[in-house]
Design a protein around this motif. Structure first.
Motif, PDB file in Angstrom:
ATOM      1  N   GLU A  10      -6.305  18.234  -3.518  1.00  0.00           N
ATOM      2  CA  GLU A  10      -5.025  18.502  -4.188  1.00  0.00           C
ATOM      3  C   GLU A  10      -4.834  17.581  -5.380  1.00  0.00           C
ATOM      4  OE1 GLU A  10      -2.008  18.218  -1.253  1.00  0.00           O
ATOM      5  OE2 GLU A  10      -2.350  20.254  -0.513  1.00  0.00           O
ATOM      6  N   ALA A  11      -5.148  16.289  -5.183  1.00  0.00           N
ATOM      7  CA  ALA A  11      -4.969  15.346  -6.284  1.00  0.00           C
ATOM      8  C   ALA A  11      -5.874  15.723  -7.454  1.00  0.00           C
ATOM      9  CB  ALA A  11      -5.275  13.922  -5.815  1.00  0.00           C
ATOM     10  N   ALA A  12      -7.130  16.088  -7.135  1.00  0.00           N
ATOM     11  CA  ALA A  12      -8.066  16.444  -8.199  1.00  0.00           C
ATOM     12  C   ALA A  12      -7.602  17.695  -8.934  1.00  0.00           C
ATOM     13  CB  ALA A  12      -9.464  16.654  -7.608  1.00  0.00           C
ATOM     14  N   ARG A  13      -7.153  18.707  -8.182  1.00  0.00           N
ATOM     15  CA  ARG A  13      -6.706  19.945  -8.806  1.00  0.00           C
ATOM     16  C   ARG A  13      -5.434  19.702  -9.628  1.00  0.00           C
ATOM     17  NH1 ARG A  13      -9.221  23.406  -9.796  1.00  0.00           N
ATOM     18  NH2 ARG A  13      -8.480  25.316  -8.828  1.00  0.00           N
ATOM     19  N   ALA A  14      -4.551  18.849  -9.094  1.00  0.00           N
ATOM     20  CA  ALA A  14      -3.312  18.570  -9.825  1.00  0.00           C
ATOM     21  C   ALA A  14      -3.594  17.868 -11.145  1.00  0.00           C
ATOM     22  CB  ALA A  14      -2.373  17.724  -8.966  1.00  0.00           C
ATOM     23  N   LEU A  15      -4.702  17.124 -11.204  1.00  0.00           N
ATOM     24  CA  LEU A  15      -5.062  16.460 -12.457  1.00  0.00           C
ATOM     25  C   LEU A  15      -5.701  17.418 -13.440  1.00  0.00           C
ATOM     26  CD1 LEU A  15      -6.513  13.115 -11.101  1.00  0.00           C
ATOM     27  CD2 LEU A  15      -4.590  13.328 -12.651  1.00  0.00           C
ATOM     28  N   LEU A  56     -17.395  15.697  -8.365  1.00  0.00           N
ATOM     29  CA  LEU A  56     -16.911  14.345  -8.636  1.00  0.00           C
ATOM     30  C   LEU A  56     -16.125  13.753  -7.479  1.00  0.00           C
ATOM     31  CD1 LEU A  56     -15.622  14.970 -12.273  1.00  0.00           C
ATOM     32  CD2 LEU A  56     -17.681  13.743 -11.629  1.00  0.00           C
ATOM     33  N   ILE A  57     -15.487  14.600  -6.687  1.00  0.00           N
ATOM     34  CA  ILE A  57     -14.580  14.071  -5.668  1.00  0.00           C
ATOM     35  C   ILE A  57     -15.084  14.315  -4.243  1.00  0.00           C
ATOM     36  CG2 ILE A  57     -12.206  14.074  -4.807  1.00  0.00           C
ATOM     37  CD1 ILE A  57     -12.552  13.034  -7.689  1.00  0.00           C
ATOM     38  N   PRO A 100     -19.410  13.489  -3.420  1.00  0.00           N
ATOM     39  CA  PRO A 100     -19.803  12.076  -3.319  1.00  0.00           C
ATOM     40  C   PRO A 100     -19.242  11.401  -2.068  1.00  0.00           C
ATOM     41  CG  PRO A 100     -18.950  12.550  -5.508  1.00  0.00           C
ATOM     42  CD  PRO A 100     -18.736  13.782  -4.693  1.00  0.00           C
ATOM     43  N   GLN A 101     -17.985  11.705  -1.748  1.00  0.00           N
ATOM     44  CA  GLN A 101     -17.393  11.086  -0.561  1.00  0.00           C
ATOM     45  C   GLN A 101     -18.042  11.605   0.711  1.00  0.00           C
ATOM     46  OE1 GLN A 101     -13.082  10.457  -0.394  1.00  0.00           O
ATOM     47  NE2 GLN A 101     -12.965  11.420  -2.383  1.00  0.00           N
ATOM     48  N   LYS A 133      -7.385  16.727   2.791  1.00  0.00           N
ATOM     49  CA  LYS A 133      -7.015  17.790   1.865  1.00  0.00           C
ATOM     50  C   LYS A 133      -6.363  17.227   0.599  1.00  0.00           C
ATOM     51  CE  LYS A 133      -4.404  22.010   2.349  1.00  0.00           C
ATOM     52  NZ  LYS A 133      -2.960  21.814   2.559  1.00  0.00           N
ATOM     53  N   GLY A 134      -5.693  16.095   0.763  1.00  0.00           N
ATOM     54  CA  GLY A 134      -5.017  15.472  -0.371  1.00  0.00           C
ATOM     55  C   GLY A 134      -5.954  15.133  -1.514  1.00  0.00           C
ATOM     56  N   GLN A 135      -7.225  14.854  -1.197  1.00  0.00           N
ATOM     57  CA  GLN A 135      -8.189  14.531  -2.250  1.00  0.00           C
ATOM     58  C   GLN A 135      -8.376  15.713  -3.190  1.00  0.00           C
ATOM     59  OE1 GLN A 135     -10.158  11.538  -2.753  1.00  0.00           O
ATOM     60  NE2 GLN A 135      -8.379  10.832  -1.626  1.00  0.00           N
ATOM     61  N   LEU A 186      -8.684  19.069 -12.849  1.00  0.00           N
ATOM     62  CA  LEU A 186     -10.122  19.262 -12.649  1.00  0.00           C
ATOM     63  C   LEU A 186     -10.344  20.651 -12.052  1.00  0.00           C
ATOM     64  CD1 LEU A 186     -10.944  15.806 -11.017  1.00  0.00           C
ATOM     65  CD2 LEU A 186     -11.546  16.503 -13.311  1.00  0.00           C
ATOM     66  N   ASN A 187     -11.409  21.334 -12.504  1.00  0.00           N
ATOM     67  CA  ASN A 187     -11.664  22.657 -11.945  1.00  0.00           C
ATOM     68  C   ASN A 187     -12.447  22.546 -10.632  1.00  0.00           C
ATOM     69  OD1 ASN A 187     -14.417  22.393 -12.541  1.00  0.00           O
ATOM     70  ND2 ASN A 187     -14.107  23.210 -14.614  1.00  0.00           N
TER      71      ASN A 187
END
Lengths: 249, 410
Positions: B304-309, B319-320, B323-324, B300-302, B311-312
């Protein structure tokens, strides 16, 4: 940056309440943070301190009360939320670097996609930041190839690349091996002295004593006590604060 | 950063190898009953293998498969147009070679796999008899050209480097329609009706179409199943569970018999197209579940990190998480592809002649009626070998990809 109206608060939280189901996680939390101020939030685990700073960039939704960040009120409007997130950087306990991207790509991703910078600009900025956190030579490695301390410094650089006005730190050193805590704290101290507005949830009392302008103590979803480090460590008023300090110091 | 500190030198681990005799004694002849078991099993194995091999050597039916290799590979595709499947394959080989040179790693393994299969088929192709009116290249020459395209493409792409990246990606996107166009004709080329297609070509087209077309559909279904919009989520769940609840044969029958009833002008829809639709719809449901598994494995942290940056939601997914997730399920997807490749043999039921269908027809040819016991054993062994070469190569590739992913994690 701090000269810009130092009395005016950049974060205003008024009577913030949050429930998880029936569990009352945040109870009437109110806090004002001035520009350039460094606030350390501490307290026992489960006291709601992480939940609280996560409401400031809407990783957790609050149900009652007002949160205003840099003049933008947090509402359900996704545009407001995105606007706030662009101004607020966050560093997590588990780093949360993107494992499929290199260090450089981790840092340039948001500036390119959100700030619409060119790759060249973003990379120049990224190298400058990596220089600042002391790991320029690791730019082309993947996060999995770095130590915990290095990963957390990359995470800080990644957040700073968005040129935020506020940085949130959610227990940034708790997942680190002891010998790596210092390198991360050193970066945070430099950042604090550069005038960045910072909100840190941490158990590092040495860090709090050294750089915090104010310490906020939370317990059971409430702010129990707040004051300058001096006052907090030498002369705590609340019984729960005294108990907490006696256990960790 | 760290100052030089003298470190203790490491020693090599002691050798723990044991000799063959000792291994036999400890593992096969340790007690009197182990000796008996070993001897009995050895006798059975030797008996089985020798009788099988002696049958293989003396079996009279081998010519059935090998004189009909053209039917097995291409069924009734017109002899004077056989250069077209070769051209299509050459195109794919060239693209594989270029990709291998550009991206290396996993892509190079896929290219190596294709090369291995070509060599395997190339050995078979040596027996490709010259046909009257043949316009295609002799099998051995064609295989040689394929090898040149693979290796040459690899080298060329290494020389040119990143400049070929976008042209190559576009070329891959166009490759599928291009291959179909080459095979079917139209625009300048004489049309070869799909009802003339068959054999290995048909098997490959069904399998590749299935995976290529079901991939985007499956990813969308997987994302839809995790959507916060109830309508989309419910639709995706219903679709996935409905399809996964019925066997492929049922879906093929539905495609063959029901689709023409529902769609206007459905009778005129090509039988091959109907089969491709059925295989795609079927495969997409399984692919969706595999991709969903990958999505769920992302911490879930992935997000969260993307949203905190900032990214919509769409950026975060593309992007996150995606791909993973896809990287994590590559081995599973290859497994699914292998299964699909073999499952396509079910299209025999709706009247298409794939590799298996071609073999069945060959077995029934009148010239083999005189052979005692018929030729079906030998013929089916040959097509089993063809299926095996493909599946085994794919599973080796998958294993290599898994190893590489495991290594890149640490």
């Amino acid at each position: 940056m701090s000269g810009n109206g130092s009395s005016e608060p950049i974060i205003i939280c008024e009577n913030v309440n949050k429930w998880y189901g029936n569990f009352h996680a945040l109870k009437d939390v109110s806090l004002r943070v001035k520009r350039g101020e460094v606030v350390v939030i501490c307290g026992p685990s489960g006291s709601g301190k992480s939940t609280f700073i996560r409401t400031i960039n809407r990783l957790e939704e609050h149900q009652e009360g007002r949160i205003i960040v840099d003049g933008i009120e947090m509402t359900n409007d996704i545009r407001n939320i995105d606007a706030i997130r662009r101004e607020v950087g966050m560093v997590f306990q588990q780093f949360n670097l993107f494992p499929h991207l290199t260090v450089l790509q981790n840092i340039t991703l948001a500036p390119i996609w959100v700030r619409k910078k060119t790759r060249k600009e973003a990379e120049a900025k990224a190298f400058e930041l990596l220089e600042r956190v002391g790991i320029r030579e690791q730019a082309h490695k993947y996060p999995g190839q770095l130590s915990g301390g290095q990963q957390q410094r990359v995470a800080i650089a990644r957040a700073l690349a968005m040129e935020p006005r506020i940085m949130l730190f959610d227990e940034p050193t708790s997942a680190l091996d002891p010998e790596m805590v210092k390198e991360v704290l050193d970066v945070m101290k430099t950042l604090a002295r550069s005038g960045m507005t910072m909100l840190c949830v941490t158990h590092e009392m040495g860090f709090a004593r050294e750089v915090a302008d104010r310490i906020v103590f939370m317990d059971q979803g409430q702010i129990v006590e707040e004051g300058t480090p001096d006052q907090f460590f030498t002369n705590p008023r609340n019984e729960r604060t005294k108990l907490f300090l006696s256990q960790i110091l | 950063m760290a100052t030089e500190v003298s470190r203790p030198t490491s020693r090599r681990a002691p050798r723990q190898q044991i000799g063959l005799i000792e291994w036999l004694r400890t593992n096969l002849f340790s007690t009197w009953y182990n000796v008996i078991i070993t001897v009995v099993l050895l006798y059975i194995i030797v008996q089985t293998v020798t009788s099988f091999v002696s049958w293989m050597v003396t079996a009279p039916g081998w010519p059935a498969a090998f004189t009909n290799i053209k039917l097995l590979l291409t069924w009734t595709y017109p002899v004077d147009q056989l250069w077209r499947p070769q051209a299509a394959m050459a195109l794919v080989m060239l693209l594989l070679g270029l990709s291998s040179g550009l991206w290396g790693g996993i892509v190079r393994m896929v290219a190596l796999g294709a090369a291995a299969i070509s060599v395997g088929l190339g050995v078979v192709a040596f027996t490709f008899p010259d046909l009257p009116g043949q316009t295609s290249l002799p099998g051995w020459l064609f295989m040689f050209i394929c090898a040149v395209l693979l290796v040459g493409g690899d080298q060329v792409a290494r020389l040119i480097g990143n400049k070929v990246r976008w042209p190559l990606i576009i070329a891959w996107l166009l490759a599928y329609p291009a291959v179909i166009l080459i095979l079917r004709g139209g625009i300048g080329l004489p049309v070869v009706e799909t009802k003339l297609w068959g054999g290995l070509i048909l098997t490959l087209i069904l399998a590749v179409s299935g995976i290529v077309l079901s991939f985007p559909l499956g990813v969308l279904l997987a994302l839809g199943r995790r959507s916060s919009l109830p309508v989309i989520r419910t639709f995706c769940v219903l679709y996935i569970e409905l399809i996964r609840g019925v066997p492929l044969v049922t879906v093929l029958f539905m495609g063959a018999l029901l689709l023409p009833l529902f769609l206007p002008g459905g009778e005129s829809i090509d039988a091959l197209v109907r089969a491709v639709i059925a295989v795609t719809l079927f495969s997409a449901a399984y692919l969706a579940e595999n991709v969903r598994g990958g999505l769920q494995s992302i911490p879930k942290g992935q997000v969260e990190a993307a949203r905190a940056l900032g990214l919509n939601v769409v950026q975060t997914t593309l992007l996150i998480t995606l791909p993973q997730a896809l990287r994590a399920v590559v081995p599973v997807l290859v497994g699914q592809f292998i299964a699909l490749f073999k499952d396509t043999s079910l299209v025999v039921i709706i009247g298409l002649v794939d590799l298996l269908g071609a073999a069945q027809n060959i077995v029934g040819q009148p010239e083999w009626l005189g052979i005692p016991g018929g030729v079906w054993r030998e013929t089916f062994l040959v097509i089993a070998a063809i299926y095996w070469v493909f599946s085994f190569t794919m599973s080796r590739i998958s294993k290599r990809i898994e190893d590489q992913i495991a290594r890149s994690r640490h």
